[in-house]
Design a protein around this motif. Structure first.
Motif, PDB file in Angstrom:
ATOM      1  N   ASP A  75     -15.175 -24.701 -54.660  1.00  0.00           N
ATOM      2  CA  ASP A  75     -15.466 -23.061 -54.713  1.00  0.00           C
ATOM      3  C   ASP A  75     -16.337 -23.349 -54.187  1.00  0.00           C
ATOM      4  OD1 ASP A  75     -13.393 -22.885 -55.993  1.00  0.00           O
ATOM      5  OD2 ASP A  75     -14.433 -21.540 -58.161  1.00  0.00           O
ATOM      6  N   ALA A  79     -16.612 -23.309 -50.167  1.00  0.00           N
ATOM      7  CA  ALA A  79     -17.272 -21.871 -49.715  1.00  0.00           C
ATOM      8  C   ALA A  79     -18.503 -21.752 -48.402  1.00  0.00           C
ATOM      9  CB  ALA A  79     -17.790 -20.904 -50.318  1.00  0.00           C
ATOM     10  N   TYR A 203     -18.158 -18.036 -54.775  1.00  0.00           N
ATOM     11  CA  TYR A 203     -17.522 -18.158 -53.451  1.00  0.00           C
ATOM     12  C   TYR A 203     -17.101 -16.837 -52.395  1.00  0.00           C
ATOM     13  CZ  TYR A 203     -13.530 -17.466 -55.660  1.00  0.00           C
ATOM     14  OH  TYR A 203     -12.149 -16.773 -56.672  1.00  0.00           O
ATOM     15  N   PHE A 207     -17.666 -15.904 -48.974  1.00  0.00           N
ATOM     16  CA  PHE A 207     -16.946 -15.149 -48.029  1.00  0.00           C
ATOM     17  C   PHE A 207     -17.138 -13.995 -46.664  1.00  0.00           C
ATOM     18  CE2 PHE A 207     -12.680 -12.941 -47.590  1.00  0.00           C
ATOM     19  CZ  PHE A 207     -12.962 -13.162 -45.774  1.00  0.00           C
ATOM     20  N   PHE A 590     -10.970 -20.946 -53.499  1.00  0.00           N
ATOM     21  CA  PHE A 590     -11.506 -19.587 -51.777  1.00  0.00           C
ATOM     22  C   PHE A 590     -10.018 -20.058 -51.214  1.00  0.00           C
ATOM     23  CE2 PHE A 590     -13.555 -20.439 -47.921  1.00  0.00           C
ATOM     24  CZ  PHE A 590     -14.151 -19.628 -48.430  1.00  0.00           C
TER      25      PHE A 590
END
Ligand code: SF4
Ligand code: WCC
Ligand code: FE2
Length: 632
Positions: A75, A79, A203, A207, A590
């Motif tokens: 993750d 990310a 993550y 984002f 993700f």
């Protein structure tokens, strides 16, 4: 070369067969040499952010190593890699914009860098709160505005000025979710920091940081790039042009301009009109000088001058393979480092011009805003003097070209709408309301922005063209930029006649408004024009853009810039469909965040779909759901 990927593109077939005869290497040879692409990289689970690595974790959860040496899991690694693509893309668009603003900062009435759209200068100065924007001396105002724009890159406090163009609902969402973008350089720097070894591992947080950075591109760098280019070089209006390799003229000195920044290209076009240069070309046996464009430089120049479009990203090698290009002139972005070596197979000179993108292998003539026209004159002279070196036996220009209409800026679209507004019905002029009216009435089912590159993971132009053809059949109007726009041009979709390929509703709109069903809105930074028009539509209706039956699509994308774009388009509330799957599948968490969960807090999400027809089915469903929710 019998790659099935080429089947759709007849120009490519002929061109690559010629490359083989000439002993020229192309991207297809290099693609084959890569053999099977790395599964770890493809899944996004390879990390080389620190020197304990590289670490690769399993692309399939539960099999093999699940953590890098520092403990980062799939993750985090996915990310971080994704976020760094956003940072790369944002920096590219925005640094391009900064160069435009710099040129405006030094603009003078006597040129060559000068103010061509004074009304827009005053409008934006007013929008940004400059006092006496209506009356100040033009250049004093331009320099003041340029100064303010330069602050947008590095100001220590506050958010991007153009955010105020969005409806209040969207502005509030950005504030609430803490993704309202601050200074552009700050966003890129912060993101590089967050993704440094031993920083963010969450993550979802990564984002959000990425999305905020992307938003600083769309509502910052790209929008500044577009608006300030218009002020300096003129706001585009509808005009005819021509597209595909057939625009290269065997009897002329052909100069291919490729890259992004209109500063260089504008000067090259000016230099090519210099009577001395034209005379020299004739003395060398040519009929004149023919400038042809590619990628976004091509888009910028066709939108403002009708310069012919030689093709899109994937055709950059094919242009040289015609054997009829005297010089390739490039600045920044999307230029294959392979071009100088390919040019040497022919007589073509390859000239790179930007300190930021010095490309080794042939010539380098540094372009600067102080000496821009002199640099361009030197470049054109080299091209002209190279004409006699052309080897006639190696010249083969595919006899394929397509007429096209270009130049649909937001202003140009509003002008077209104004022309059909019935003033007796007391309809207001100068708005996008007629466009929202036809969408609300169901004459059009929605609107789609189709953008982005070519990528050998898709058949060249096939995904672009199929998506657009299917959408217009189903009464969805398309606006296009970048290499998608050039794919549309070559496929004849940017013509008034293309109305016959539309559903009944869109056909009627095209006839009444006198527009093609697919509208060329410019270069990749001009996706900001698409953002602007969608937000104007939402504003007219007093709603958040996320409620409109509108989508963003990148059928064949490849660049980091496209990742940044996808982030700001989703961040602006518009569902975004990607025909090439980003390197994120190694993290199911993700992936789910992008394709589902972000809907919760952004009001939009990503959709991955390789098959263009299936993609259009999904888009239609999406639009109909939005229509139902709006009660239209
Ligand atoms: Fe490996 Fe962690 Fe270093 Fe990445 S940051 S290379 S996962 S040790
Ligand atoms: Ni924009 Fe993609 Fe073309 Fe380059 S020019 S190849 S980023 S779409
Ligand atoms: Fe571009």
């Amino acid at each position: 070369m019998s790659n099935e990927i080429l089947n759709y593109d007849k120009v490519a077939e002929a061109s690559l067969a010629k490359a083989q005869r000439d002993g020229a290497e192309t991207m297809w040879d290099r693609r084959a040499a890569q053999k099977t692409q790395c599964g770890f990289g493809e899944a996004g689970v390879c990390c080389r952010i620190c020197a304990m690595g590289p670490c690769r974790v399993s692309p399939v959860p539960g099999k093999g190593a699940e953590r890098g040496i520092c403990g980062a899991n799939a993750d985090t690694i996915v990310a971080r890699n994704f976020a760094r693509m956003v940072a790369g893309g944002t920096s590219a668009h925005s640094d391009h914009a900064r160069d435009i603003v710099h040129a405006m900062h030094g603009a003078k009435a006597e040129g060559p860098f000068k103010i061509r759209d004074e009304a827009k200068l005053r409008r934006i100065a007013g929008e940004w709160g400059i006092e006496a924007a209506d009356t100040k001396e033009t250049y004093a105002l331009a320099h003041e505005l340029a100064d303010m724009a330069l602050q947008e890159f590095g100001k220590p406090f506050g958010t991007q000025r153009f955010l105020k163009r969005a409806p209040i609902a969207r502005q509030e969402l950005w504030e609430r979710e803490r993704i309202a973008p601050r200074a552009i350089d700050m966003e890129v720097t912060t993101l590089m920091h967050s993704t440094h070894m031993g920083c963010a591992s969450d993550y979802e947080s990564l984002f959000r940081r990425g999305m905020r950075t992307g938003l600083s591109d769309g509502w910052g760098g790209s929008m500044i790039g577009t608006e300030f280019s218009d002020i300096m070089y003129g706001t585009p209006s509808a005009r005819p042009s021509s597209s595909n390799l057939g625009v290269i003229d065997a009897e002329m000195v052909n100069v291919l301009i490729h890259g992004h920044d209109p500063n260089l290209a504008e000067m090259v076009v000016l230099a090519a009109q210099n009577p001395e240069m034209v005379e020299l070309a004739k003395a060398k046996g040519a009929k004149g000088i023919n400038i042809v464009g590619m990628c976004c430089t091509g888009n910028e120049m066709t939108m403002r001058h009708g310069i012919k479009i030689a093709g899109n990203f994937y055709q950059q090698e094919m242009c040289i393979i015609t054997g009829a290009i005297e010089a390739v002139v490039v600045d920044v972005q999307c230029i294959f480092p392979a071009l100088p070596a390919l040019a040497k197979t022919y007589h073509t000179r390859f000239i790179s011009t930007s300190q930021k993108a010095k490309i080794s292998g042939d010539m380098y003539i540094e372009f600067s805003e102080e000496t821009g026209l002199e640099n361009a004159n030197e470049i054109i002279k080299i091209a002209v003097e190279n004409f006699p070196n052309r080897d006639a036996a190696k010249v083969e220009i595919p006899d394929i070209k397509q007429d096209t209409m270009v130049g649909y800026s937001v202003e140009a679209i509003i002008d077209h709408l104004d022309a059909v507004v019935n003033s007796q019905l007391e309809d207001e002029l100068g708005t996008v309301k007629p466009l929202t009216d036809v969408i609300y009435a169901g004459v059009l089912r929605g609107a789609a922005g189709v953008v982005g590159c070519n990528n050998p993971k898709q058949q060249h132009d096939y995904a672009h063209v199929k998506v657009m053809e299917e959408l217009i059949k189903r009464d969805v109007i398309c606006v296009v930029t970048g290499c998608a726009a050039q794919a549309a041009a070559k496929a004849g979709l940017l013509t008034l006649e293309a109305k016959d390929r539309c559903g009944r509703g869109l056909l009627e709109v095209c006839e009444r408004v006198n527009i093609p069903p697919v509208l060329h809105m410019g270069s990749c930074v001009d996706i900001s024009r698409i953002l602007h028009i969608v937000n104007l539509c939402a504003d007219v209706r007093g709603i958040d853009p996320a409620l409109l039956p509108v989508v963003g699509i990148a059928p064949e994308w490849m660049s980091e810039k496209a990742v940044s774009i996808a982030n700001y388009v989703v961040g602006s509330g518009i569902n975004t469909y990607l025909g090439v799957i980003p390197q994120v599948l190694g993290s199911p968490n993700f992936t789910k965040l992008l394709t589902e969960d972000c809907q919760e807090f952004i009001g939009a999400h990503f959709v991955f779909e390789k098959d263009p027809i299936v993609m259009v089915d999904k888009i239609m469903e999406d639009m109909e759901e939005k229509r139902t929710a709006l009660g239209i």
